[in-house]
Structure formats: C-alpha cells, structure tokens
Design an enzyme around this catalytic site. Structure first.
Site, PDB file in Angstrom:
ATOM      1  N   ASP A  79       0.464  -1.221   0.084  1.00 27.49           N
ATOM      2  CA  ASP A  79      -0.114  -0.003   0.060  1.00 27.49           C
ATOM      3  C   ASP A  79       0.735   1.473   0.050  1.00 27.49           C
ATOM      4  O   ASP A  79       0.550   2.219  -0.694  1.00 27.49           O
ATOM      5  CB  ASP A  79      -0.696  -0.288   1.661  1.00 27.49           C
ATOM      6  CG  ASP A  79      -2.072  -1.064   1.419  1.00 27.49           C
ATOM      7  OD1 ASP A  79      -2.099  -2.274   0.311  1.00 27.49           O
ATOM      8  OD2 ASP A  79      -2.835  -0.994   1.767  1.00 27.49           O
ATOM      9  N   TYR A 128       2.915   1.951  -3.269  1.00 34.17           N
ATOM     10  CA  TYR A 128       1.541   2.465  -4.067  1.00 34.17           C
ATOM     11  C   TYR A 128       1.326   3.580  -4.354  1.00 34.17           C
ATOM     12  O   TYR A 128       0.981   4.597  -4.602  1.00 34.17           O
ATOM     13  CB  TYR A 128      -0.143   1.289  -4.314  1.00 34.17           C
ATOM     14  CG  TYR A 128      -1.239   1.643  -4.769  1.00 34.17           C
ATOM     15  CD1 TYR A 128      -1.012   1.697  -6.201  1.00 34.17           C
ATOM     16  CD2 TYR A 128      -2.332   2.295  -4.510  1.00 34.17           C
ATOM     17  CE1 TYR A 128      -1.868   1.458  -7.121  1.00 34.17           C
ATOM     18  CE2 TYR A 128      -2.762   3.087  -5.235  1.00 34.17           C
ATOM     19  CZ  TYR A 128      -3.497   2.875  -6.429  1.00 34.17           C
ATOM     20  OH  TYR A 128      -4.523   2.740  -7.773  1.00 34.17           O
ATOM     21  N   ASP A 129       0.698   4.503  -2.442  1.00 34.06           N
ATOM     22  CA  ASP A 129       0.319   5.554  -2.387  1.00 34.06           C
ATOM     23  C   ASP A 129       1.428   6.880  -2.640  1.00 34.06           C
ATOM     24  O   ASP A 129       1.372   7.410  -3.597  1.00 34.06           O
ATOM     25  CB  ASP A 129      -0.024   5.367  -0.956  1.00 34.06           C
ATOM     26  CG  ASP A 129      -1.229   5.634  -0.540  1.00 34.06           C
ATOM     27  OD1 ASP A 129      -1.939   5.304  -0.731  1.00 34.06           O
ATOM     28  OD2 ASP A 129      -1.545   5.158   0.815  1.00 34.06           O
ATOM     29  N   SER A 157     -14.468   7.123  -3.285  1.00 32.57           N
ATOM     30  CA  SER A 157     -13.226   6.566  -2.409  1.00 32.57           C
ATOM     31  C   SER A 157     -13.030   8.052  -2.252  1.00 32.57           C
ATOM     32  O   SER A 157     -13.884   8.876  -1.679  1.00 32.57           O
ATOM     33  CB  SER A 157     -12.326   6.600  -3.844  1.00 32.57           C
ATOM     34  OG  SER A 157     -11.351   6.283  -3.081  1.00 32.57           O
ATOM     35  N   LYS A 209     -10.460   3.401   9.822  1.00 31.78           N
ATOM     36  CA  LYS A 209     -10.843   3.292   8.270  1.00 31.78           C
ATOM     37  C   LYS A 209     -10.486   1.611   8.295  1.00 31.78           C
ATOM     38  O   LYS A 209      -9.323   1.884   7.890  1.00 31.78           O
ATOM     39  CB  LYS A 209      -9.585   4.135   7.594  1.00 31.78           C
ATOM     40  CG  LYS A 209     -10.184   4.262   6.180  1.00 31.78           C
ATOM     41  CD  LYS A 209      -9.305   4.546   4.794  1.00 31.78           C
ATOM     42  CE  LYS A 209      -9.481   4.675   3.455  1.00 31.78           C
ATOM     43  NZ  LYS A 209      -8.794   3.405   3.019  1.00 31.78           N
ATOM     44  N   CYS A 214      21.073 -27.509  23.246  1.00 31.32           N
ATOM     45  CA  CYS A 214      21.780 -28.375  23.617  1.00 31.32           C
ATOM     46  C   CYS A 214      22.094 -29.491  22.653  1.00 31.32           C
ATOM     47  O   CYS A 214      22.773 -30.430  24.164  1.00 31.32           O
ATOM     48  CB  CYS A 214      21.416 -28.879  24.710  1.00 31.32           C
ATOM     49  SG  CYS A 214      20.111 -29.761  24.796  1.00 31.32           S
TER      50      CYS A 214
HETATM   51  S1  IVH Z   1     -16.808   6.381   4.167  1.00 31.64           S
HETATM   52  C1  IVH Z   1     -18.184   8.735  -0.008  1.00 31.64           C
HETATM   53  N1  IVH Z   1     -16.071   5.475   6.098  1.00 31.64           N
HETATM   54  O1  IVH Z   1     -12.394   2.882   2.434  1.00 31.64           O
HETATM   55  C2  IVH Z   1     -17.911   8.526   1.130  1.00 31.64           C
HETATM   56  N2  IVH Z   1     -15.022   4.570   4.163  1.00 31.64           N
HETATM   57  O2  IVH Z   1      -9.957   4.989   0.530  1.00 31.64           O
HETATM   58  C3  IVH Z   1     -16.545   7.164   0.681  1.00 31.64           C
HETATM   59  N3  IVH Z   1     -13.405   2.705   4.166  1.00 31.64           N
HETATM   60  O3  IVH Z   1     -13.849   2.887  -0.819  1.00 31.64           O
HETATM   61  C4  IVH Z   1     -16.895   5.952   1.944  1.00 31.64           C
HETATM   62  N4  IVH Z   1     -13.670   2.388   6.332  1.00 31.64           N
HETATM   63  O4  IVH Z   1     -13.740   1.169   1.290  1.00 31.64           O
HETATM   64  C5  IVH Z   1     -16.053   5.745   4.475  1.00 31.64           C
HETATM   65  N5  IVH Z   1     -15.931   4.525   7.760  1.00 31.64           N
HETATM   66  C6  IVH Z   1     -15.358   4.794   6.969  1.00 31.64           C
HETATM   67  C7  IVH Z   1     -14.616   3.673   6.234  1.00 31.64           C
HETATM   68  C8  IVH Z   1     -14.246   3.780   4.404  1.00 31.64           C
HETATM   69  C9  IVH Z   1     -13.583   2.243   5.230  1.00 31.64           C
HETATM   70  C10 IVH Z   1     -12.780   2.129   2.329  1.00 31.64           C
HETATM   71  C11 IVH Z   1     -13.804   2.263   2.264  1.00 31.64           C
HETATM   72  C12 IVH Z   1     -13.465   3.520   0.196  1.00 31.64           C
HETATM   73  C13 IVH Z   1     -12.146   3.800   0.715  1.00 31.64           C
HETATM   74  C14 IVH Z   1     -11.565   5.123   0.733  1.00 31.64           C
END
Ligand code: IVH
Length: 692
Positions: free
Chosen positions: A38, A41-42, A85, A118, A420
């Site tokens: 990750d 990639y970032d 996203s 997240k 040993c």
């Molecule tokens: S909100 C329009 N809340 O992170 C808002 N996403 O990198 C979009 N994700 O596509 C999503 N935990 O798959 C939201 N608490 C959370 C999240 C979350 C994980 C993921 C989700 C999203 C991705 C973006």
C-alpha cells in the site's frame, strides 16, 4: 509522517508509473495480490499527481488520479448513487489545511465532525428490500459493481433480515479479522490452495469466489445508509436529513454491525483539535485491534454541510481519509533461525532483507512453528508480506507466491536441539527440546566442560544429558561432588569411564580462575575477556568485591558492560560459593591483585617483567614443536602469562606475529607492515619459562 512522493523525471517514467499503478490497482480490486504494498502504491500515485500538476496537458486517460479510484473490475449491477473513494491526508498539518479549504467551501468552520476508523477491507453495498437482504454488490468501478450475493451468508454483521421491514442500502466494508484470516488460510491450504498474503486479499478473494468447496467467515462493518428508489418517501427524506452519526445509530438499531461494537467506535468531534486528538487515540489502539485499519475517516457530520460541500467525480469534498503509516511491506525471507526459549520451546524466526515499516527497520519476524511454515509453504528467498503494528513483534503473514522465481529453497528444520543438542519433541505444533527447562542447564554445563573452559574430557553433551536426566546435577558445582556410585549407576558407564571422568573432574578443580570465570558463562565475558578480568583481579574474591567502576579498569569493559557483569556475578554468588566449597581453584596463576582504584593503570593486567610485556601478539597458522598440542586459546593464555596481549588481527599496533605452517594473509600483512615475525619454535624459546 508525510509519505514521500515517488520521483518521476520524464514522460516515459510517467507512462511507466501510470502503467504500474493501473496494474497494481487492477490486482488489488480483483482480489489478487498486488505486486506493490500500500505504501509503495500511495507514493507512486502521489508522484503521478505531482508530475501531472506540472504537465497538465500530458495527463494520460487511465491515470489513477483522474477517475473513480481503482475501478478495474467490470461490474454488471449499476449503483444507484456512485460509490466514491476518499482523498487522503498524511499528517495533522495536511488535515488542518484540508479542513480550512472545506470551511471556505461551506462558508463556516465545520463544528461537527464524525471520526471513524478506516477499515482495511473492501467496500460493498448491501440492498435490503422490505427488510430482507436481496443483493450484495462490490464497488467495482464506482458506477457499477459485481454481484456477490452468493457470499452474503458468510458475512457476520450483515443480517439476512433487518429489525424493521425497510428498503435501504447499507454500505460498508467487508474484511477478515485476524482470527478469520488465520482460519481462512488454514482451510485454504488444507484444500491445497496457496495462502493469502494478508486479510485484505483473503477477504477480496473469498468475496468473489463462487464455487469453492468450503466457506470461511468474514465480517461486515457499515459506514453508510442511504435510500433506494423504492424506499418509502418519508424514510428517504429522513435519511437525507440525518447527521452521519445518527445514520450510524440507526444502522446499528436495524441490526447492522458498525464500529460502535469495537474498541474504536465512531465519535463526534466539535473542532479540528478534537478530531486530531481522536485520530491519535485510534492510532494508538490500532496494534491491539482484532482487524486491520489503515487510517481514520473524518466526515463533516451534518447533512447540510455535506450537501453544501458536494462531491467530485472521485471523492466527496466533505470527507477525508487520514492515512496511518503502512504496517505491511513486502520483503524477502533470507534465512530462518531456530531459538530455544526458557521452557525449551524451539521457535523459528525469519531473517529478512531489512525493510522499513513505520520508521523502524525490520530485520526479523516471528514464524510461529514448523507446521505453520509447512502449511504456508514458505521457502528461503520468498517474497513475504511482513506485518508490524505498534510495538508488537513483526510477523510474516504469508509468501507472495506469484513473485516466486523458482530459485527459492526449502526451509530446513533442525534435527537436534540447536542449543543443547538433545532430541526434539515434535509431537505438538510447537517443537520443544526434550530437555524442556533443563535445556539451558545442559547447554551451560556442556559449555562449562568444553575444551577452552574447564576442559573436562569425557563430559560431552550426551553425558551431560544423562546426568541432568538422572537428577544428579542441577548446577555446575554439582559436577564436583559426583560420586563413583552415582556414575556407575548410569547407563553405558563402566568402571574405566567412571574413573576417567572422576579424574578429569578432579583435575578441572585446578584450572586457572580465567577458565572458571569463563565456565560460569557471564554474558559479555568470553575466553579473552575472562582472562583479562582474571589477570586484572587475580582472585575471585577481588572480582566479587569489584563494583562497576572497578570493573571498568579492565581493558575492553566500558560503562555499559561493567554494571551488567557486576550484577550477573552477584546473581551467581550462591553458585560461586558452592564451587569454592567443592574445592575449585579461584585464583589466577602469575597475576597480582590490582592496586586500589585510581592508582596507576596496568599494574596487574599482564605479568610484569615477562618477555612479552606490553606487546600485542598475533598467532596464525599451525603450531608445531612444544606448542603443537596447544589449542589457540591455550596459546593465547600463554601469551598473557608472559606479559603480552593476544589479538586475532594484524595492525600497526601488533608487535609480534607468530606464524606457523600455512599462515596466510596475516603473515603477508605482517610482512607488508614490517612487523617482527617468529616461527612457533622461536616463540616457544622466547616464552619457555611460561610454558606449563
Ligand atoms: S466513507 C463517500 N468510511 O475507504 C464516502 N469509507 O479509501 C466513501 N473505508 O471506498 C466511504 N472505512 O472502502 C468510509 N469508515 C469508513 C471507511 C471507509 C473504510 C473505505 C471504503 C472507501 C475507501 C476509500
């Protein structure tokens, strides 16, 4: 904490970077194993974005910056509202800047935020019709996703029916907890499959797999609740008006799992400062969570603020992902070491090509046990996914099988205890030395009896094991009180071997203090350090009377080593007393005790007036003549008795090199540097008075 940006220097490098990123994203979203971790990639995407900012006219259409993130899987079920996203920030400063831009957009400081973990899984939309789960769809390219309804029954937290017969779409993340991941890999490898590299890949692969002979559970956490076209108008209006935090309460009331059930529930914050404080709290809890998180999602909580801010084509403007440093990297497994613990457990440990994870360079990672290595089909040279969170010991998650070159080698398991030498009990998954807790005793007694320590002939590891198993010795001093009858009672111990052993043990009592000290195995005192200490202090009483300051008088003992040697000797006091009582010699022949601390240095470090006084001597090649039978350690002892100091490498400071047959580079170096050379015979003549 900002993730550095990959440097892109020209259009060709840019095109390559876009291609790499697209491939990695495709593999990631398709549930395969991305060739990039990750973090890499970032960095790549940030590099792409930086280059595009400078060259806006050359942006390629498939750049990962321009579209709904990652969308690579062709989906056939359209989303009613695009599944977006999130944009990322990597530091408190970046968050503050973003919050300020959001404040300008909505016309006031946002004073109600929702702060959530997240979750590191895959986004799905779960459609409920009159309370029944009717369809489960992946995000796909954001506008349409794949129908994965077949997996619904295996996802904990996503109920078949809601507590009320409403029509709604629940959005959230499907993931595997650490326990679910381990279980999934066990089941999968049990069916002959390759293990998944990490929980995220495992969840992706499992969600999309249609015809598998087995099912493995996953977990769902909801983070969104929205109306569907057939949602009752009043409810639709209500959902549109509720704050995000209230929607989450409603989702939980309907029976959907949310982070409210975890150690990191979503919280409302009233200011940027409160947001950042909560970010820190969640980050601190990360290592202990039973599932992976890769950041914190911060959302403007109120529906009105969200509407005013609106959304771009890729991400909403009212939410941001505060990314935490990656806890996983791909590196290579170079070697496997086998360490024996206090209880005799023999644990494998992977030696890695050094890799930086969250600011720390990782060179070792735990591998649980031999069965686990076999199950995961790990091989030397494999690329492996390494996980390190917080202070937890790094662990190898799994090999990245598709990066294999064919040159990987099998991992060889030990056949005897690496400490040993005893047999290994392999009846349990965790292998154990047959000596269990006594393993350490067997190893330390074998070491003490070794040639360079007490030199007790006939007391090899097998004999030591016998003595320990028969309960005849529980420490080093017990060796000296063994009786003829006791030894004769042991298997394969005849009269002759018994008498020989007793003679050897008795002779060992007269060994010089340096060897007794070495036999005690105090950390940091090998053969030459033991000799230096013994020659400096002359008697065990003097050594025991020394505090850390006095100990530092000995060459090579600094402020760090001195207190630990003093402390360890204090711990060994009962054993030393027992050795004294058994008649073991505690003096160093030829050494005179030191003058009180602070007096002139060097008075007792070496034999004053010996032929080698003040000389550093290096011995190389085979010894002959009177020295032929001496081990290298014994020659070094001889040098020190004669007033000199032994060293293993030739330098400008070397005064004499004793070069026997087959002396190689050390002799050549001595010749280069014009250092005095002596044959073993010449040397024997020089130190004749000190030969014993
Ligand atoms: S909100 C329009 N809340 O992170 C808002 N996403 O990198 C979009 N994700 O596509 C999503 N935990 O798959 C939201 N608490 C959370 C999240 C979350 C994980 C993921 C989700 C999203 C991705 C973006």
């Amino acid at each position: 904490m900002t993730t550095p940006v990959a440097q892109i220097v020209d259009a060709a490098a840019y095109a390559q970077a876009v291609e790499d990123a697209v491939k990695a994203a495709a593999a990631y979203y398709a549930g395969g194993t991305s060739p990039l971790d990750d973090d890499t990639y970032d960095r790549l995407v940030r590099g792409i974005a930086a280059w595009e900012a400078e060259h806006p006219d050359q942006v390629l259409p498939d750049s990962p910056t321009g579209k709904v993130a990652g969308g690579a899987v062709e989906g056939d079920v359209p989303h009613t509202v695009a599944m977006l996203s999130l944009d990322n920030v990597f530091s408190a400063d970046e968050f503050t800047t973003w919050a300020a831009s959001l404040a300008r957009r909505v016309g006031h400081e946002v004073d109600q935020w929702s702060v959530e973990a997240k979750l590191d899984g895959l986004a799905v939309a779960a459609r409920y019709t009159r309370g029944r789960l009717t369809r489960l769809i992946t995000r796909g390219d954001g506008t349409a996703g794949e129908d994965v309804s077949h997996a619904a029954g295996t996802i904990e937290g996503l109920p078949e029916t809601l507590s009320e017969p409403v029509s709604v779409e629940v959005r959230g993340e499907v993931l595997m907890t650490t326990a679910q991941f381990e279980h999934a890999n066990e089941v999968r490898t049990g069916h002959g499959g390759q293990p998944f590299a990490n929980p995220r890949n495992a969840a992706a692969g499992t969600l999309r797999a249609k015809e598998r002979a087995y099912t493995v559970p996953m977990t769902f956490f909801g983070y969104g609740l929205l109306p569907l076209p057939d949602t009752d108008t009043a409810l639709a209006a209500r959902l549109g008006d509720l704050a995000h935090s209230d929607l989450m309460v409603l989702a939980a009331d309907l029976g959907v799992n949310t982070t409210a059930s975890t150690a990191v529930p979503g919280r409302v914050a009233r200011s940027s400062e409160q947001v950042l404080a909560r970010v820190q709290e969640i980050a601190a809890l990360r290592a202990q969570l039973p599932f992976g998180i890769d950041g914190i999602v911060i959302k403007a909580d109120l529906a009105a603020d969200q509407h005013t801010a609106g959304s771009g084509s890729r991400a909403p403007r009212w939410a941001i992902a505060y990314k935490l440093p990656a806890v996983e990297k791909i590196t290579r497994l170079l070697e496997v070491e086998w360490n024996v613990g206090r209880t005799g457990i023999i644990a494998p440990r992977g030696v890695l090509e050094p890799v930086e994870i969250d600011g720390a360079t990782i060179t070792y990672a735990t591998l649980h046990n031999p069965a686990d290595i076999t199950r995961r089909d790990l091989r030397l040279g494999d690329h492996v996914m390494v996980h390190r969170a917080g202070d937890v010991i790094p662990r190898i998650e799994a090999p990245v099988a598709h990066l294999r070159t064919g040159a990987e080698q099998p991992i060889v398991f030990p056949e005897a205890c690496p400490r040993c030498g005893s047999g290994i009990d392999t009846s349990q998954e965790r292998w154990r030395c047959e000596q269990g807790r006594n393993c350490h005793l067997v190893a330390s007694l074998s070491y003490a009896a070794g040639r360079d320590q007490l030199d007790i002939e006939g007391l090899g590891a097998t004999r030591v094991v016998q003595l320990v198993e028969a309960g005849l010795v529980a420490d080093l001093a017990d060796l000296f009180t063994l009786t003829r009858e006791q030894l004769l009672g042991l298997e394969r111990m005849g009269e002759t071997s018994t008498d020989n052993l007793l003679t050897a043990i008795s002779a060992a009592k007269a060994q010089p203090l340096s060897r007794v000290l070495c036999a005690l195995g105090v950390r940091g005192t090998g053969r030459s350090m033991s000799r230096r200490i013994a020659r400096w202090f002359a008697t065990m009483d003097n050594i025991r009377a020394a505090d850390a300051t006095a100990m530092q008088q000995v060459e090579g003992i600094g402020t760090e080593k001195a207190p630990s040697i003093v402390a360890e000797l204090a711990e060994l006091a009962p054993l030393i007393d027992k050795l004294v009582a058994a008649g073991v010699n505690m003096t160093e022949p030829g050494a005179t005790p030191p003058s009180p601390v602070g007096a002139d240095e060097g008075s007792a470090a070496t034999a004053e007036g010996g032929p080698l006084t003040g000389m550093i001597v290096v011995v190389t090649g085979a010894m002959s003549g009177p020295l032929e039978k001496l081990s290298r350690n014994q020659v070094n002892e001889l040098i020190e008795r004669a007033g000199g100091r032994s060293s293993s490498s030739v330098s400008k400071k070397t005064a004499l090199v004793v070069a026997g047959e087959n002396a190689g580079s050390k002799r050549a170096k001595a010749e280069d540097l014009g250092i005095r050379l002596a044959t073993p015979d010449e040397f024997a003549t020089l130190v004749a008075d000190y030969l014993v």
